[in-house]
Design an enzyme around this catalytic site. Structure first.
Site, PDB file in Angstrom:
ATOM      1  N   CYS A   1     -71.182  -8.833  12.247  1.00 39.98           N
ATOM      2  CA  CYS A   1     -71.129  -9.289  11.487  1.00 39.98           C
ATOM      3  C   CYS A   1     -70.728  -7.461   9.925  1.00 39.98           C
ATOM      4  CB  CYS A   1     -72.888  -9.501  10.090  1.00 39.98           C
ATOM      5  SG  CYS A   1     -72.387 -10.021   8.540  1.00 39.98           S
TER       6      CYS A   1
ATOM      7  N   CYS B   1     -72.497  -7.839   6.632  1.00 40.47           N
ATOM      8  CA  CYS B   1     -73.469  -7.173   6.716  1.00 40.47           C
ATOM      9  C   CYS B   1     -74.033  -5.607   6.323  1.00 40.47           C
ATOM     10  CB  CYS B   1     -74.751  -8.138   7.746  1.00 40.47           C
ATOM     11  SG  CYS B   1     -74.567  -9.601   7.655  1.00 40.47           S
ATOM     12  N   ASP B   2     -73.047  -5.349   8.067  1.00 44.16           N
ATOM     13  CA  ASP B   2     -73.269  -3.796   8.329  1.00 44.16           C
ATOM     14  C   ASP B   2     -72.413  -2.916   7.830  1.00 44.16           C
ATOM     15  OD1 ASP B   2     -75.442  -4.634   9.302  1.00 44.16           O
ATOM     16  OD2 ASP B   2     -74.901  -5.573  10.888  1.00 44.16           O
TER      17      ASP B   2
END
Ligand code: NAP
Length: 304
Positions: free
Chosen positions: A131, A134-135
């Site tokens: 992701c 997200c990261d």
């Protein structure tokens, strides 16, 4: 006793919730442990009609949930761990409760496929990610590698160029599967590079990812490449293990449905990537959610 329980909170599930709520069926959505499904982990959504400027995946998820709730859909943050579709009413067990339902819409989607190489699981969350939204932030000015040659690899790789010093796309062939528009954007981006005919054999590091071992599949040459982040986009697997031996599925595990999204069990419908391996778009999943909801409504009316 619930009229309809919807499993999954992605585009299909939340659209089914909206339609069944507006049909006064008082639906219950059991979210699963990936709240919002795949769209909630997508960076930019530029092809959902009605949003000419685009929006982020989490924004779209939030809007869909609020719209469904406005008409009375109830959202239960929990995961179903057991179902019995052989009995009537249907039985669904979550970590904390048991539910009975007259009808069910299965919209549990699909999850990212894993490479199944040494170090992948060990370093997930410590450099290995599925992701970018997200990261990506954690890899500012660092070396990033993306695995895959499809739309997801390029789209998320392009997003990662905002953070990384360089983003290299490792692909097992020398032709991309991604569409031409994304290919052109990727090739024009100065921070992006391609490593062709190559697979990742292992992820290595000490507490966090430090390097990957790459193998060129045409020459057989193996080398170690320093990277801090490895983002894997090699397709998906349907989330259907729960329905094994109850709902018909194909050899890859996708649910088999008729053109009206009925499964082999009357009263159980499927919507979205849990059965659709062809289109896999936010808008097509939303469309399937609408169709399944309308069919569930008809089915419930027929029971009366
Ligand atoms: P995909 O199209 O199935 O592509 C998966 C890629 O991973 C392929 O290039 C494949 O290589 C590679 N791959 C598969 N298994 C591998 C393995 N074990 N090791 C190394 N590489 C492996 O998946 P996706 O990119 O997630 O896209 C899924 C669907 O969503 C597609 O229909 C796509 O069009 C859609 N999508 C659209 C957008 C958009 O419109 N902007 C964005 C994201 C996704 P091969 O090519 O050699 O098979």
């Amino acid at each position: 006793m619930e009229n309809v329980i919807i499993l999954g909170s992605g585009c299909a599930g939340l659209t089914a919730a909206l339609y069944t709520a507006r049909a006064d069926l008082n639906p219950l959505v059991i979210t699963g442990n990936e709240l919002g499904g795949q769209i909630a982990t997508t960076t930019d959504v530029e092809n959902f009609p009605g949003f000419p400027e685009g929006l982020t995946g989490p924004e779209l998820y939030d809007l869909m949930q609020r719209q469904a709730e406005r008409f009375g859909a109830r959202i239960e943050i929990d995961e179903v761990v057991e179902v019995d579709f052989k009995q009537r009413p249907f039985m669904l067990k979550t970590h904390s409760q048991t539910f009975e339902a007259k009808s069910v819409i299965v919209a549990t989607g699909a999850t990212p496929r894993k490479l199944d190489i040494p170090g992948e699981i060990e370093f997930t969350g410590r450099g290995v990610s599925y992701c970018a939204t997200c990261d990506g932030f954690f890899f500012r000015d660092k070396e990033i590698m993306v695995v895959g040659g499809g739309d997801s690899a390029l789209q998320e790789g392009l997003f990662l160029t905002k953070f990384g010093k360089r983003v290299q796309v490792v692909h097992r062939r020398d032709h991309l599967r991604a569409g031409p528009a994304l290919q052109e954007r990727a090739r024009k981006n100065e921070k992006m590079g391609f490593v062709w005919n190559t697979v990742v054999e292992s992820v290595n590091g000490n507490g966090a990812v430090e390097s990957v071992r790459l193998k060129n599949v045409t020459t057989g040459a193996v080398r170690e490449e320093p990277v801090a982040g490895l983002f894997i986009y090699i397709g998906h697997l349907p989330n259907t293990w729960l329905y094994k031996d109850q709902l018909d599925m194909d050899e890859e595990g996708y649910l088999i449905v008729d053109p009206y999204l009925h499964t082999n069990i009357p009263g159980v419908f499927a919507a979205g990537e849990v059965h659709d391996k062809r289109f896999r778009q936010a808008i097509s999943s939303a469309g399937f959610g609408c169709m399944a909801a309308m069919e569930a409504e008809k089915y419930l009316a027929s029971l009366e």
